[in-house]
Scaffold this motif. Structure first.
Motif, PDB file in Angstrom:
ATOM      1  N   MET A  23       0.639  -1.154   0.009  1.00 19.10           N
ATOM      2  CA  MET A  23       0.114   0.020  -0.059  1.00 19.10           C
ATOM      3  C   MET A  23       0.662   1.297  -0.105  1.00 19.10           C
ATOM      4  O   MET A  23       1.910   1.225   0.482  1.00 19.10           O
TER       5      MET A  23
ATOM      6  N   GLY B 172      -9.390   1.095  -5.767  1.00 13.51           N
ATOM      7  CA  GLY B 172      -9.412   0.652  -4.492  1.00 13.51           C
ATOM      8  C   GLY B 172      -8.817   1.703  -3.465  1.00 13.51           C
ATOM      9  O   GLY B 172      -8.284   1.197  -2.202  1.00 13.51           O
TER      10      GLY B 172
ATOM     11  N   PRO C  55      -0.921  -5.195  -6.676  1.00 10.81           N
ATOM     12  CA  PRO C  55      -0.223  -6.018  -5.960  1.00 10.81           C
ATOM     13  C   PRO C  55      -0.942  -7.436  -5.576  1.00 10.81           C
ATOM     14  O   PRO C  55      -2.195  -7.302  -4.988  1.00 10.81           O
ATOM     15  N   SER C  56      -0.035  -8.357  -5.329  1.00  8.43           N
ATOM     16  CA  SER C  56      -0.804  -9.343  -4.609  1.00  8.43           C
ATOM     17  C   SER C  56      -0.827  -9.396  -3.268  1.00  8.43           C
ATOM     18  O   SER C  56       0.220  -8.566  -2.652  1.00  8.43           O
ATOM     19  N   LEU C  57      -1.627  -9.532  -2.494  1.00  6.44           N
ATOM     20  CA  LEU C  57      -1.734  -9.606  -0.865  1.00  6.44           C
ATOM     21  C   LEU C  57      -1.266 -10.742  -0.387  1.00  6.44           C
ATOM     22  O   LEU C  57      -2.150 -11.853  -0.440  1.00  6.44           O
TER      23      LEU C  57
ATOM     24  N   GLU D 286       5.859  -6.155  12.666  1.00  8.56           N
ATOM     25  CA  GLU D 286       6.479  -4.894  12.024  1.00  8.56           C
ATOM     26  C   GLU D 286       6.621  -3.923  13.142  1.00  8.56           C
ATOM     27  O   GLU D 286       7.712  -3.186  13.276  1.00  8.56           O
ATOM     28  N   LEU D 287       5.788  -4.201  14.301  1.00  7.58           N
ATOM     29  CA  LEU D 287       5.952  -3.112  15.458  1.00  7.58           C
ATOM     30  C   LEU D 287       5.820  -3.925  16.781  1.00  7.58           C
ATOM     31  O   LEU D 287       5.373  -5.229  16.746  1.00  7.58           O
ATOM     32  N   PRO D 288       6.664  -3.615  17.812  1.00  7.18           N
ATOM     33  CA  PRO D 288       6.797  -4.075  19.011  1.00  7.18           C
ATOM     34  C   PRO D 288       5.229  -4.297  19.827  1.00  7.18           C
ATOM     35  O   PRO D 288       5.239  -3.700  20.998  1.00  7.18           O
TER      36      PRO D 288
ATOM     37  N   HIS E  15      -4.615  -4.464  23.758  1.00  7.29           N
ATOM     38  CA  HIS E  15      -3.557  -3.897  22.872  1.00  7.29           C
ATOM     39  C   HIS E  15      -2.382  -3.268  23.425  1.00  7.29           C
ATOM     40  O   HIS E  15      -2.519  -2.564  24.640  1.00  7.29           O
TER      41      HIS E  15
ATOM     42  N   LEU F  32     -10.267  -4.336  -4.079  1.00 10.23           N
ATOM     43  CA  LEU F  32      -8.745  -3.793  -3.999  1.00 10.23           C
ATOM     44  C   LEU F  32      -8.820  -3.088  -2.708  1.00 10.23           C
ATOM     45  O   LEU F  32      -7.548  -2.686  -2.334  1.00 10.23           O
ATOM     46  N   GLU F  33      -9.544  -2.780  -1.941  1.00  7.01           N
ATOM     47  CA  GLU F  33      -9.425  -2.336  -0.573  1.00  7.01           C
ATOM     48  C   GLU F  33      -8.857  -3.127   0.436  1.00  7.01           C
ATOM     49  O   GLU F  33      -8.454  -2.751   1.717  1.00  7.01           O
TER      50      GLU F  33
ATOM     51  N   PRO G  62      -6.324  -4.943   1.056  1.00 12.18           N
ATOM     52  CA  PRO G  62      -4.888  -4.690   1.895  1.00 12.18           C
ATOM     53  C   PRO G  62      -5.127  -3.780   2.969  1.00 12.18           C
ATOM     54  O   PRO G  62      -4.502  -4.140   4.031  1.00 12.18           O
ATOM     55  N   ALA G  63      -6.049  -2.856   2.959  1.00 14.21           N
ATOM     56  CA  ALA G  63      -6.240  -1.725   3.916  1.00 14.21           C
ATOM     57  C   ALA G  63      -6.594  -2.357   5.057  1.00 14.21           C
ATOM     58  O   ALA G  63      -6.620  -1.960   6.136  1.00 14.21           O
TER      59      ALA G  63
ATOM     60  N   GLU H 142      -3.885  -4.087   7.675  1.00 13.79           N
ATOM     61  CA  GLU H 142      -2.598  -3.386   7.634  1.00 13.79           C
ATOM     62  C   GLU H 142      -1.996  -3.541   9.187  1.00 13.79           C
ATOM     63  O   GLU H 142      -0.805  -3.769   9.283  1.00 13.79           O
ATOM     64  N   SER H 143      -2.685  -3.202  10.181  1.00 16.35           N
ATOM     65  CA  SER H 143      -1.991  -3.187  11.568  1.00 16.35           C
ATOM     66  C   SER H 143      -2.442  -4.547  12.078  1.00 16.35           C
ATOM     67  O   SER H 143      -3.371  -5.200  12.020  1.00 16.35           O
TER      68      SER H 143
ATOM     69  N   ARG I  86      -4.243  -4.402  14.891  1.00 15.37           N
ATOM     70  CA  ARG I  86      -5.670  -4.192  15.100  1.00 15.37           C
ATOM     71  C   ARG I  86      -6.609  -4.557  14.137  1.00 15.37           C
ATOM     72  O   ARG I  86      -7.477  -5.387  14.293  1.00 15.37           O
TER      73      ARG I  86
END
Lengths: 451, 494
Positions: free
Chosen positions: A48, A97, B52-54, B77-79, B146, B402-403, B405-406, B409-410, B412
């Protein structure tokens, strides 16, 4: 029991401090010949990209009689440009998208697009077209429909919401007439009605120029290709005239305690205390954030625990440092429960402030605030969109996009003494106290009890 | 062997040619730009390369001997790490006359355990920089955490304490009861909240759980006892009714060991499912007007009882609703906001729950245009029953495909995407086939589900606004009888 607790506390303090995670967010910055700042941050963790475009203009730059114009203009920016017919801006992005939006505050306007990484050329093409070619297809109809939309935004967010007019009432009282923060970002209905097509053109020619903008691209992209794309999309847009000088008002003080009342369609009164405070990133800004947390940031916070939890005389209490570029405001807000009066709640708020002024805060309170802030900061880095907007925020307000570590560090450096000092320095100064009351009950207003 | 289930599911969304965006015409290929100084041809938008492929991370499934299921996704990615303890019962399990028990039970988890009081729980969470929270929806209750992984052990122990050893202190119950009664009083100030509550009450009536607010009514809030809360907890908070979703900077074996030591002693129990009557079906379209003197806008809620999440029409409805009111460029928003300027935003939604939740079209409309807006709402609800143009269908499908991947992301985001998998028993390859399932939706499917689930002759139209400004013009439309209701949706005697 106290000893056992103390041991546990010490252990936890050590754990929390030594476990602190480094906060890193770095970028590469360069400037096109036409003045457009470009900031690139690569992050290949998800396929992204986020684009965030800042224009260094906000409601604070508006002319008298045109309040709300910067935000109205933001709406017009989505209505298409010379090569993008009305409606196509959003249609093209949705079909790719992508998600997009914009926001306006007193100091800047931003436009963000987040998308699958293959759609980046489209986002750059669209953002370039509305920066370079907005006016050829600008017309009265585009302005008129967004004027109506924005008036409905005001109704939905201010006029049809209980207590909705409180903040604009306070701003008008704290800031002297003509101060860029003295009117609301959303503007008045009257001024929105007055905005003309000529205003749109003038505003665009003055502020929507490459030399007043900064473009952040964060996420999954190839740096070399992106540099080329940026140049090809934005490079031919001519530099605009030198920007008018930004307002540099004198620092703000309230001469004497000011007590206001506002009648509203509400069941319960609500009291707002407001003090002018240190501007964003000034040395006292972070300690004021910590002070707000200590007052109302969690269940153990001074005001929350006393008013909401222990005595249960208030339905809610909040405190926050609303930081801005020129100056900030520090707020305390409380809603008395049915049967309680604003004055009795005000008395308790004063008692807690007096106690804090006398005794300062504890290590535990300081550490809770710091740990919570640090965790929030890490969360801001969990999305490319969060990172893109943070980079532009730092670039404009701190003077460099690569400010994340220093931003975290300024909270790490806050001491109990700092918090105690800023409490005295700001909260003992004259303030504005607004009581919002049910219609016909102006007599409820808080009229004193101030320290 | 302790692990009853050890399934690795690799989710790969590969972008095939059919998921490409087809822009109007080719111009400059994005992949091989010419010299940097060349100006581009702006007459057409750039042609985009393939999406892109997810690559979604594998979901690791485990189960403790007491029946607690674990879904683990590594994300380094993040601790940080996210935990959701999901119990398969929510507000639908509120006893009759006791609406609000599920949400109150969840709220009380943070108000005291056998070893910590409410202030200690809050103090420790803030001290750890962790966010702890419990809540109930209609279908589930959940306890969420969290936390920075540097504080994982302490945070997880606190999380387990809150979930497994709540003490439900009577004093805290009374405090929250008072808070809820005050909130109910404040609802009178909030036209949008009034509209939401009245709409649910009118659609579902008093004998269906969806007809009551999740947070309760004044009567139910006064009626709930500590025993009600304890009973809800002891019935539904059982490992055999629970799944623990774990996403973040953790190692599966390590985190399973930690979870087993904290949750291994949790006792199974029989979990009863509540039953209720079907909601009443409307035979006409009726306008229910609720007076809000002085309101500069009218709050519109229009619709009917919709579908359960288990519907086989899920993807057709997702696409149809995207076109109707589920995106910025949707018909409702484009008409009522971008063309007419009647509102800051109009939308529609199928709220799919274990049973049929509501279908709702909604907007906040400037008072003077209330009648005009209703005409436009009805026009769009009828028009969606005609064949939608191919390009419009394509745009909606691409957005939803296409949305994706969003949505991952995190930590959460990923954790919340796993919730429906658990709650509605979706297949393990649900997200693998998501793009293809949307691709399969045809113009005929969209038309079929629009005709089946949106009946303009049987709608409830709830409008909260200033009666003196809008009543006569709404009556003049003759789009259905106009009934005056109170703020809870009940009839007002003339």
């Amino acid at each position: 029991v106290n000893q056992v607790l103390l041991v546990a506390l010490c252990y936890l303090t050590t754990a929390a401090t030594s476990g602190a995670q480094a906060i890193r967010l770095t970028s590469e910055k360069y400037t096109l010949a036409n003045g457009l700042e470009v900031i690139l941050h690569e992050d290949r963790s998800v396929p992204m990209v986020a684009v965030n475009m800042y224009y260094k203009v906000g409601s604070g730059d508006e002319k008298p009689g045109r309040t709300g114009f910067a935000h109205l203009f933001e709406h017009v920016m989505f209505m298409g440009s010379q090569h993008v017919p009305v409606g196509m801006f959003d249609q093209l992005l949705e079909a790719a998208g992508a998600d997009n939006n914009g926001s306006t505050n007193e100091d800047r306007t931003d436009y963000n697009i987040q998308m699958p990484s293959n759609a980046l050329p489209l986002a750059l093409w669209l953002d370039a077209d509305r920066l370079g070619w907005l006016l050829p297809t600008m017309d009265q109809a585009k302005l008129d429909v967004q004027r109506d939309v924005v008036k409905n935004e005001r109704r939905q967010g201010v006029d049809n919401v209980p207590y909705g007019r409180a903040f604009e009432t306070i701003a008008a009282a704290v800031y002297p007439r003509g101060h860029p923060y003295s009117w609301p970002v959303i503007g008045s209905m009257e001024d929105l009605s007055a905005a003309s097509l000529d205003d749109v053109k003038d505003f665009f020619r003055t502020y929507y120029v490459p030399n007043n903008a900064a473009l952040v691209i964060a996420g999954d992209f190839n740096r070399d290709s992106v540099r080329v794309w940026v140049e090809r999309n934005f490079g031919e847009i001519p530099r605009g005239p030198t920007l008018p000088p930004r307002p540099q008002p004198a620092s703000v003080t309230v001469a004497r305690d000011t007590f206001l009342v506002l009648e509203d369609r509400v069941q319960l009164p609500r009291v707002y205390w407001t003090w002018p405070s240190a501007a964003l990133f000034q040395p006292d800004d972070a300690p004021l954030d910590v002070l707000a947390y200590v007052l109302a940031g969690d269940k153990n916070a001074r005001l929350y625990k006393r008013l909401v939890y222990d005595l249960q005389v208030a339905q809610d209490v909040n405190a926050f440092q609303a930081s801005n570029r020129l100056s900030s405001l520090f707020y305390i807000i409380a809603t008395p429960k049915p049967g309680q009066t604003p004055t009795s709640v005000a008395q308790l708020v004063n008692e807690e402030l007096t106690r804090l002024m006398r005794d300062g805060i504890t290590d535990r309170e300081l550490q809770r605030a710091k740990n919570t802030f640090r965790a929030r900061r890490i969360d801001q880095l969990s999305s490319v969109q969060g990172k893109a907007s943070l980079l532009n925020f730092y670039n404009y307000f701190a003077g460099t996009p690569n400010y994340a570590e220093e931003d975290a560090a300024r909270y790490d450096r806050v001491t109990r003494e700092d918090v105690h000092r800023v409490a005295h320095a700001y909260l003992e100064k004259p303030k504005v106290v607004l009581t919002v009351v049910p219609a016909g009950q102006a007599a409820m207003k808080v009229t004193g009890g101030a320290k | 062997v302790k692990q009853a289930i050890r399934a690795f599911i690799v989710l790969v969304l590969s972008a095939c040619a059919s998921t490409r965006v087809d822009p109007p015409a080719a111009s400059t290929p994005a992949s091989s730009p010419p010299r940097a100084t060349a100006a581009i041809d702006r007459s057409n938008p750039p042609q985009l390369g393939p999406p892109p492929s997810l690559q979604l991370p594998p979901i690791i499934r485990r189960e403790l001997p007491n029946g607690l299921k674990l879904l683990i996704v590594e994300h380094h990615e993040l601790p940080v790490a996210d935990f959701i303890l999901l119990l398969g019962t929510g507000g639908e399990g509120d006893p009759a006359g006791k609406a609000g028990v599920a949400t109150l039970t969840a709220q009380l988890l943070e108000e005291g355990t056998t070893t910590r009081n409410a202030l200690q729980i809050a103090d420790q969470a803030a001290f750890l920089g962790a966010q702890l929270g419990a809540s109930s929806s209609w279908d589930a209750s959940r306890v969420g955490l969290h936390t920075p992984t540097a504080q994982l052990d302490s945070a997880l122990a606190l999380f387990a304490d809150v979930a497994l050893r709540p003490s439900f202190p009577a004093t805290e119950l009374e405090r929250l009861r008072k808070e809820r009664l005050t909130s109910l009083l404040q609802v009178r100030d909030q036209p949008r909240a009034i509209a939401d509550r009245a709409y649910a009450s009118i659609l579902y009536g008093a004998s269906h759980p969806y007809g009551q607010p999740l947070s309760g009514t004044e009567a139910s809030t006064r009626a709930i006892t500590r025993t009600d809360v304890q009973q809800f907890y002891s019935t539904h908070f059982r490992p055999n009714n629970a799944t623990l979703i774990i996403v973040g900077d953790v190692r599966p074996d390590d985190i399973e060991r930690k979870v087993a030591s904290l949750f291994g002693g949790w006792q199974r129990g029989p979990v009863a499912r509540s039953e209720w009557k079907e909601p009443p079906a409307s035979s006409t379209t009726t306008i229910y007007l609720i007076d809000k003197p002085g309101a500069p806008q009218s709050s519109f809620r229009i619709g009917s009882v919709g579908v359960p999440r288990s519907t086989s029409d899920y993807f057709a409805l997702l696409v149809m609703n995207t076109i109707l009111g589920g995106s910025f460029t949707s018909r409702l928003n484009n008409n009522l906001r971008e063309t007419k300027g009647f509102t800051y935003g109009a939308r529609s939604r199928f709220d799919m729950r274990r049973a049929a939740g509501p279908f709702t079209a909604s907007a906040e409309i400037t008072a003077a245009k209330s009648d005009s807006a209703l005409i436009e709402f009805m026009k769009e609800l009828r028009a969606i029953q005609d064949t939608v143009p191919a390009a419009e269908l394509m745009k909606a499908k691409r957005l939803r495909q296409l949305e994706l991947p969003a949505l991952f992301e995190s930590t959460r985001d990923i954790a919340s995407q796993l919730v429906p998998i658990v709650l509605y028993d979706l297949p393990g390859d649900y997200y693998n086939t998501y793009v293809q399932q949307i691709e399969r939706v045809t113009q005929a499917d969209v038309q079929r589900v629009a005709r089946r689930y949106i009946n303009t002759g049987r709608l409830a139209v709830v409008i909260v606004g200033d009666r003196t400004l809008i009543e006569s013009s709404l009556k003049g439309l003759q789009m259905g009888g106009v009934e005056i209701r109170d703020i809870t949706g009940q009839p007002v005697r003339p």
